[in-house]
Design a protein around this motif. Sequence first.
Motif, mmCIF file in Angstrom:
data_model
loop_
_atom_site.group_PDB
_atom_site.id
_atom_site.type_symbol
_atom_site.label_atom_id
_atom_site.label_comp_id
_atom_site.label_asym_id
_atom_site.label_seq_id
_atom_site.Cartn_x
_atom_site.Cartn_y
_atom_site.Cartn_z
ATOM 1 N N PRO A 3 1.240 -1.235 0.130
ATOM 2 C CA PRO A 3 -0.211 -0.642 0.189
ATOM 3 C C PRO A 3 1.110 1.373 -0.272
ATOM 4 O O PRO A 3 2.030 1.463 0.343
ATOM 5 C CB PRO A 3 -0.813 -0.125 1.078
ATOM 6 C CG PRO A 3 -1.127 -1.527 1.779
ATOM 7 C CD PRO A 3 0.847 -1.984 1.111
ATOM 8 N N ASP A 4 -0.476 1.942 -0.336
ATOM 9 C CA ASP A 4 0.998 3.496 -0.162
ATOM 10 C C ASP A 4 1.801 4.042 0.625
ATOM 11 O O ASP A 4 2.101 4.403 0.937
ATOM 12 C CB ASP A 4 0.112 4.940 -0.807
ATOM 13 C CG ASP A 4 0.931 6.378 -0.990
ATOM 14 O OD1 ASP A 4 0.425 6.533 -0.139
ATOM 15 O OD2 ASP A 4 1.528 6.151 -2.342
ATOM 16 N N GLU A 5 1.551 3.454 2.046
ATOM 17 C CA GLU A 5 1.732 4.325 3.156
ATOM 18 C C GLU A 5 2.778 3.066 3.548
ATOM 19 O O GLU A 5 3.504 3.840 4.416
ATOM 20 C CB GLU A 5 0.494 4.016 4.589
ATOM 21 C CG GLU A 5 0.273 2.412 4.778
ATOM 22 C CD GLU A 5 -0.883 2.735 5.784
ATOM 23 O OE1 GLU A 5 -1.219 3.544 6.538
ATOM 24 O OE2 GLU A 5 -1.722 1.877 6.224
ATOM 25 N N SER A 6 2.697 2.145 2.897
ATOM 26 C CA SER A 6 4.185 1.202 3.273
ATOM 27 C C SER A 6 5.750 2.510 3.023
ATOM 28 O O SER A 6 6.657 2.229 3.252
ATOM 29 C CB SER A 6 3.848 0.263 2.706
ATOM 30 O OG SER A 6 4.231 0.554 1.247
ATOM 31 N N ARG A 7 5.105 3.056 1.392
ATOM 32 C CA ARG A 7 6.029 4.073 1.442
ATOM 33 C C ARG A 7 6.589 4.892 2.216
ATOM 34 O O ARG A 7 7.940 5.999 1.929
ATOM 35 C CB ARG A 7 5.686 5.096 -0.008
ATOM 36 C CG ARG A 7 5.444 4.210 -1.260
ATOM 37 C CD ARG A 7 5.398 4.491 -2.354
ATOM 38 N NE ARG A 7 6.635 5.148 -3.243
ATOM 39 C CZ ARG A 7 7.238 5.640 -4.257
ATOM 40 N NH1 ARG A 7 6.070 6.048 -4.701
ATOM 41 N NH2 ARG A 7 8.256 5.366 -3.988
ATOM 42 N N TYR A 53 13.666 -8.393 -2.300
ATOM 43 C CA TYR A 53 13.190 -7.057 -1.859
ATOM 44 C C TYR A 53 12.044 -6.888 -1.702
ATOM 45 O O TYR A 53 11.551 -6.214 -0.881
ATOM 46 C CB TYR A 53 14.289 -6.382 -2.744
ATOM 47 C CG TYR A 53 13.814 -4.809 -2.630
ATOM 48 C CD1 TYR A 53 13.438 -3.894 -3.333
ATOM 49 C CD2 TYR A 53 14.723 -4.516 -1.790
ATOM 50 C CE1 TYR A 53 12.843 -2.714 -2.647
ATOM 51 C CE2 TYR A 53 15.232 -2.962 -1.355
ATOM 52 C CZ TYR A 53 14.279 -1.595 -1.880
ATOM 53 O OH TYR A 53 14.483 -1.003 -1.837
ATOM 54 N N GLN A 54 11.249 -7.122 -2.886
ATOM 55 C CA GLN A 54 9.735 -6.868 -2.547
ATOM 56 C C GLN A 54 9.319 -7.387 -1.530
ATOM 57 O O GLN A 54 8.035 -6.775 -0.587
ATOM 58 C CB GLN A 54 9.165 -7.374 -3.673
ATOM 59 C CG GLN A 54 9.225 -6.891 -4.977
ATOM 60 C CD GLN A 54 9.369 -5.221 -5.341
ATOM 61 O OE1 GLN A 54 8.606 -4.937 -4.375
ATOM 62 N NE2 GLN A 54 10.173 -5.023 -6.277
ATOM 63 N N LEU A 55 9.457 -9.102 -0.858
ATOM 64 C CA LEU A 55 9.009 -9.085 0.097
ATOM 65 C C LEU A 55 9.438 -8.922 1.450
ATOM 66 O O LEU A 55 8.507 -8.584 1.711
ATOM 67 C CB LEU A 55 9.215 -10.995 -0.251
ATOM 68 C CG LEU A 55 8.598 -12.017 -0.779
ATOM 69 C CD1 LEU A 55 9.042 -13.653 -1.358
ATOM 70 C CD2 LEU A 55 7.245 -12.075 -0.605
ATOM 71 N N TYR A 74 6.894 -3.734 5.874
ATOM 72 C CA TYR A 74 4.871 -2.959 6.501
ATOM 73 C C TYR A 74 3.937 -3.420 6.751
ATOM 74 O O TYR A 74 3.584 -2.916 8.400
ATOM 75 C CB TYR A 74 4.496 -2.465 4.946
ATOM 76 C CG TYR A 74 3.090 -2.382 4.647
ATOM 77 C CD1 TYR A 74 1.645 -3.075 4.569
ATOM 78 C CD2 TYR A 74 2.778 -1.160 5.408
ATOM 79 C CE1 TYR A 74 0.624 -2.799 4.769
ATOM 80 C CE2 TYR A 74 1.383 -0.575 4.978
ATOM 81 C CZ TYR A 74 0.379 -1.485 4.967
ATOM 82 O OH TYR A 74 -0.900 -0.959 5.326
ATOM 83 N N VAL A 75 3.989 -5.040 6.371
ATOM 84 C CA VAL A 75 3.361 -5.774 7.986
ATOM 85 C C VAL A 75 3.374 -5.740 9.468
ATOM 86 O O VAL A 75 2.639 -5.364 9.925
ATOM 87 C CB VAL A 75 2.922 -7.380 7.737
ATOM 88 C CG1 VAL A 75 2.136 -7.732 8.505
ATOM 89 C CG2 VAL A 75 2.568 -7.515 6.261
ATOM 90 N N TYR A 76 4.992 -5.789 9.597
ATOM 91 C CA TYR A 76 5.457 -5.803 11.330
ATOM 92 C C TYR A 76 5.447 -4.307 11.942
ATOM 93 O O TYR A 76 4.499 -4.130 12.399
ATOM 94 C CB TYR A 76 6.677 -6.148 11.292
ATOM 95 C CG TYR A 76 7.005 -7.806 10.752
ATOM 96 C CD1 TYR A 76 8.150 -7.685 10.902
ATOM 97 C CD2 TYR A 76 6.448 -8.237 11.524
ATOM 98 C CE1 TYR A 76 8.886 -9.435 10.493
ATOM 99 C CE2 TYR A 76 6.867 -9.450 11.374
ATOM 100 C CZ TYR A 76 7.460 -9.949 10.970
ATOM 101 O OH TYR A 76 7.812 -11.578 10.985
ATOM 102 N N ALA A 77 4.978 -3.117 11.133
ATOM 103 C CA ALA A 77 4.820 -1.563 10.953
ATOM 104 C C ALA A 77 3.954 -1.344 11.860
ATOM 105 O O ALA A 77 2.656 -0.480 12.370
ATOM 106 C CB ALA A 77 5.296 -0.881 10.577
ATOM 107 N N LYS A 78 3.020 -2.106 10.669
ATOM 108 C CA LYS A 78 1.606 -2.100 10.928
ATOM 109 C C LYS A 78 0.328 -3.111 12.272
ATOM 110 O O LYS A 78 -0.034 -2.502 12.741
ATOM 111 C CB LYS A 78 0.016 -2.401 9.667
ATOM 112 C CG LYS A 78 -0.915 -2.775 9.588
ATOM 113 C CD LYS A 78 -1.276 -2.457 8.158
ATOM 114 C CE LYS A 78 -3.147 -2.567 8.223
ATOM 115 N NZ LYS A 78 -3.851 -3.800 8.467
#
Lengths: 83, 94
Positions: free
Chosen positions: B5-9, B63-65, B71-75
């Motif tokens: 998602p965009d917020e991952s940036r 890299y993508q993974l 992102y998932v951990y940060a969420k």
Amino acid sequence: MAAGLRAVRRWALAAPAPPGLAFTRSAFVVQKANNAQPNWLGVGLAFSTSAALWALLLKEHNEDVMEYERRKQARGQKCTRCS
Amino acid sequence: MAFLPDESRSLPPPPLLNKGSMWLGFMGWLSALLDNAFNQRPVLRAGVHRQILFATVGCFVGYQLVKRTEYVYAKVDRELFEYIRHHPVDFQTA
């Protein structure tokens, strides 16, 4: 191997459709790969794809870094308490 | 849900050669060597283009993974801290 070759001849002469086991016996109907003559098209495609993928990866990484810095700046000016 | 998602940036991007991309790149290279072995070619010296391609694909996918993992951990961390913030009574440290 001779039995397999005889089977191939039988199939080619008799049946229009290969029997269900043709896939497992496909080693007898395909040609042996010739590793002495390089498949230059394949080599070129492989190298160009690798180069394209690396370029894409580096571009994406640099864009990610710039976007992160930009958002950090924007966030820093908006809210100094945020973690 | 989108893969990234965009917020991952808003997260700091992982380094280019991180654990995930290096491991998957190595696995890709190893699978090229394995392909050489199964087709009775010299394991290291044959099909260098194939080795490079498989290793590159592995690095790329890795890299993508890793980006998605972070992102998932940060969420999850964000939701955890939000929960802690909304329920201070349960998290008294006195």
